[in-house]
Enzyme design. Sequence first.
Site, mmCIF file in Angstrom:
data_model
loop_
_atom_site.group_PDB
_atom_site.id
_atom_site.type_symbol
_atom_site.label_atom_id
_atom_site.label_comp_id
_atom_site.label_asym_id
_atom_site.label_seq_id
_atom_site.Cartn_x
_atom_site.Cartn_y
_atom_site.Cartn_z
ATOM 1 N N LYS A 289 -82.333 -19.584 32.977
ATOM 2 C CA LYS A 289 -82.407 -19.411 31.512
ATOM 3 C C LYS A 289 -81.371 -20.348 30.906
ATOM 4 O O LYS A 289 -80.179 -20.067 30.926
ATOM 5 C CB LYS A 289 -82.094 -17.957 31.153
ATOM 6 C CG LYS A 289 -82.812 -17.416 29.938
ATOM 7 C CD LYS A 289 -82.370 -17.899 28.601
ATOM 8 C CE LYS A 289 -80.991 -17.559 28.148
ATOM 9 N NZ LYS A 289 -80.579 -18.436 27.025
ATOM 10 N N GLU B 77 -68.673 -17.479 35.901
ATOM 11 C CA GLU B 77 -67.770 -18.581 35.533
ATOM 12 C C GLU B 77 -67.579 -18.463 34.029
ATOM 13 O O GLU B 77 -68.505 -18.745 33.272
ATOM 14 C CB GLU B 77 -68.416 -19.944 35.843
ATOM 15 C CG GLU B 77 -68.705 -20.205 37.294
ATOM 16 C CD GLU B 77 -67.461 -20.505 38.099
ATOM 17 O OE1 GLU B 77 -66.358 -20.524 37.536
ATOM 18 O OE2 GLU B 77 -67.602 -20.711 39.314
ATOM 19 N N CYS C 55 -64.969 -25.584 29.478
ATOM 20 C CA CYS C 55 -64.320 -24.328 29.880
ATOM 21 C C CYS C 55 -62.906 -24.585 30.383
ATOM 22 O O CYS C 55 -62.020 -23.759 30.206
ATOM 23 C CB CYS C 55 -65.155 -23.619 30.932
ATOM 24 S SG CYS C 55 -65.587 -24.701 32.281
ATOM 25 N N GLU D 1 -59.931 -18.572 23.120
ATOM 26 C CA GLU D 1 -60.635 -19.806 23.437
ATOM 27 C C GLU D 1 -61.358 -20.306 22.192
ATOM 28 O O GLU D 1 -62.188 -19.597 21.621
ATOM 29 C CB GLU D 1 -61.658 -19.541 24.545
ATOM 30 C CG GLU D 1 -62.348 -20.799 24.994
ATOM 31 C CD GLU D 1 -63.416 -20.538 26.055
ATOM 32 O OE1 GLU D 1 -64.158 -19.561 25.916
ATOM 33 O OE2 GLU D 1 -63.471 -21.321 27.014
HETATM 34 P P1 NAD Z 1 -72.545 -17.499 25.934
HETATM 35 O O1 NAD Z 1 -71.944 -16.503 26.850
HETATM 36 O O2 NAD Z 1 -72.735 -17.140 24.513
HETATM 37 O O3 NAD Z 1 -73.986 -17.928 26.463
HETATM 38 C C1 NAD Z 1 -74.176 -18.347 27.786
HETATM 39 C C2 NAD Z 1 -75.590 -18.044 28.201
HETATM 40 O O4 NAD Z 1 -75.771 -16.630 28.190
HETATM 41 C C3 NAD Z 1 -76.650 -18.617 27.267
HETATM 42 O O5 NAD Z 1 -77.737 -19.060 28.034
HETATM 43 C C4 NAD Z 1 -77.045 -17.411 26.424
HETATM 44 O O6 NAD Z 1 -78.350 -17.487 25.928
HETATM 45 C C5 NAD Z 1 -76.933 -16.299 27.457
HETATM 46 N N1 NAD Z 1 -76.763 -14.958 26.866
HETATM 47 C C6 NAD Z 1 -76.217 -14.633 25.666
HETATM 48 N N2 NAD Z 1 -76.252 -13.298 25.491
HETATM 49 C C7 NAD Z 1 -76.824 -12.767 26.606
HETATM 50 C C8 NAD Z 1 -77.124 -11.441 27.028
HETATM 51 N N3 NAD Z 1 -76.861 -10.390 26.255
HETATM 52 N N4 NAD Z 1 -77.703 -11.261 28.242
HETATM 53 C C9 NAD Z 1 -77.969 -12.318 29.042
HETATM 54 N N5 NAD Z 1 -77.719 -13.595 28.685
HETATM 55 C C10 NAD Z 1 -77.151 -13.820 27.484
HETATM 56 O O7 NAD Z 1 -71.686 -18.815 26.110
HETATM 57 P P2 NAD Z 1 -71.862 -20.207 25.354
HETATM 58 O O8 NAD Z 1 -71.415 -20.005 23.958
HETATM 59 O O9 NAD Z 1 -73.224 -20.767 25.600
HETATM 60 O O10 NAD Z 1 -70.833 -21.116 26.170
HETATM 61 C C11 NAD Z 1 -69.495 -21.095 25.915
HETATM 62 C C12 NAD Z 1 -68.763 -20.229 26.892
HETATM 63 O O11 NAD Z 1 -69.063 -20.595 28.227
HETATM 64 C C13 NAD Z 1 -67.277 -20.412 26.754
HETATM 65 O O12 NAD Z 1 -66.612 -19.180 26.856
HETATM 66 C C14 NAD Z 1 -66.927 -21.282 27.952
HETATM 67 O O13 NAD Z 1 -65.608 -21.239 28.378
HETATM 68 C C15 NAD Z 1 -67.857 -20.767 28.965
HETATM 69 N N6 NAD Z 1 -68.026 -21.756 30.039
HETATM 70 C C16 NAD Z 1 -67.471 -21.502 31.267
HETATM 71 C C17 NAD Z 1 -67.583 -22.439 32.277
HETATM 72 C C18 NAD Z 1 -67.016 -22.200 33.647
HETATM 73 O O14 NAD Z 1 -67.467 -22.842 34.589
HETATM 74 N N7 NAD Z 1 -66.052 -21.328 33.814
HETATM 75 C C19 NAD Z 1 -68.254 -23.634 32.034
HETATM 76 C C20 NAD Z 1 -68.792 -23.858 30.782
HETATM 77 C C21 NAD Z 1 -68.684 -22.897 29.788
#
Ligand code: NAD
Length: 496
Positions: A189, A265, A300, A399
């Site tokens: 997804k 992650e 991240c 963050e």
């Molecule tokens: P997010 O958590 O909002 O979304 C991530 C994914 O989860 C998306 O595909 C989203 O559609 C899905 N999602 C959202 N709500 C959901 C739910 N209730 N159930 C299942 N899936 C759901 O994150 P974002 O805004 O897309 O990305 C930013 C975040 O990701 C930041 O916190 C960043 O630090 C983190 N990040 C971490 C890493 C790592 O490797 N540690 C890498 C990149 C980004």
Amino acid sequence: MTSLAHFEKLAGSIKLPTLAVIDGKLVPAGKGHTFEKHTPRNGRLIAHIAECDADDVDIAVASARSAFEDGRWRHQHYRDKKKVLFKLAELMERDAETLAVLESLDVGKPIRDTQAFDVPSAIRTLRYYAEALDKVNGEVGPEAPDRVSFAVHEPLGVIGTIVPWNFPLHLAMWKIAPALAMGNSVVVKPAEQSSMTALKVGELALEAGLPAGVLNIVPGAGRVAGTAIARHMDVDMIAFTGSGQVGKLLMKYSGESNLKRVSLELGGKSPHIVFNDCPDLDAAALHAAFGIFYNSGQVCTAGSRLLVQEGVADAFMEKLIKAAKDVVPGDPLEPKTTFGSMVSAEQMKTVLGYIDTANKEGAALRHGGKRAREETGGFYVEPTVFDKVTPKSTLAQEEVFGPVLAVTRFKDADEAIRIANGTVFGLAAGLWTKDLTLAHRAARDLRSGLVWVNGWDSCDITMPFGGFKQSGFGRDRSMHALYKYADMKSVSITLR
Ligand code: NAD
């Protein structure tokens, strides 16, 4: 020589991938729903992407399950599996320019970065795991003389992969490649903000000969398609990259459904520490600027907290501000651009909100702080530096996921480590010193999954990647990521 005109022409002529990839076919969402994709480059509507719901997820999971059960992928000879994954890498190389343009349009990343990093790194990841898949050995244990016992790694089954928008292709491949190499079926997804490169990879995987159902891509809303995968009774594991907020929900969904495994992650607030005996202040300033401004800070592991020791603080700040001034927002499709847009209007507003809060909380704005290139209709924020940020303030704790650096000065190493460890996160940390003992001590005491000494973000696919504390658990990259997608089975044969 490539130019803005070349990439604009390409962007206008590429058939944008908008259909889901389910059961070996490119399909619209079952109910025909779509969502709009606006490019953050100029805010314009560029595509309507299939918006999958729980019914589409059910079909994708059922297809992934039958592919797993009948062994059309996992029971293939390892040489044949390698051939398919290497073929996919070749096709990605053939279409590298298209993938790079799609990623730049979706996320607002500079085309020079998507060409030099996002696409090649995804291809390297795929090749790394294709090469590794026949190096997965089991174990033979010491046993009684009339018994032979061995342990084997077996694929888990159906892996649900949910990824964020900041490195859509690169991060999806960190999960897709090891999961497939281990013999699993996968349902991906992508983030609603940036689905196109994952959809393209799904198409290319079919062309490469990956059997139907082994890799499904279901674009859609997190709350709908994401939740449906995470709560699904027939998904064996969720491999997630994203925010802590959603990570917590996924653990809850696992407990409320089938106790599927969860690997997370999550976010970070990574400290970048410059000690008085920094071996090269110029290099440290450039790395500090890179650490926070690369990908417009939507990383991240962004080095979003700069801790600088008092003895070099003023000299260092001068160099840092100079480096920040050289980072100028530009059109992502212009090959000279090194700093693009934020992914969306929403993310731009979030970042500007944090800047406002930092100003109100008394941090000293030294550079940037405003929206940029508003006339283009795109979503740009200036590279921004705040000095004199107190360790408990919002900017030092939360963050931002944008190009905003919080600088805090410290007196000695103990104080630096205390401040560095003083958030809920523990993803990455960096430090600059000539003192080997200090480097080792700090590397030991910093509570984070990655520590870089005299460099930033200086390791590759061969090294494990992941966080401590609320930055998550489970590792991407390296052979550890391959084993994450397997179970271990012990078999004992009594010799009669
Ligand atoms: P997010 O958590 O909002 O979304 C991530 C994914 O989860 C998306 O595909 C989203 O559609 C899905 N999602 C959202 N709500 C959901 C739910 N209730 N159930 C299942 N899936 C759901 O994150 P974002 O805004 O897309 O990305 C930013 C975040 O990701 C930041 O916190 C960043 O630090 C983190 N990040 C971490 C890493 C790592 O490797 N540690 C890498 C990149 C980004």
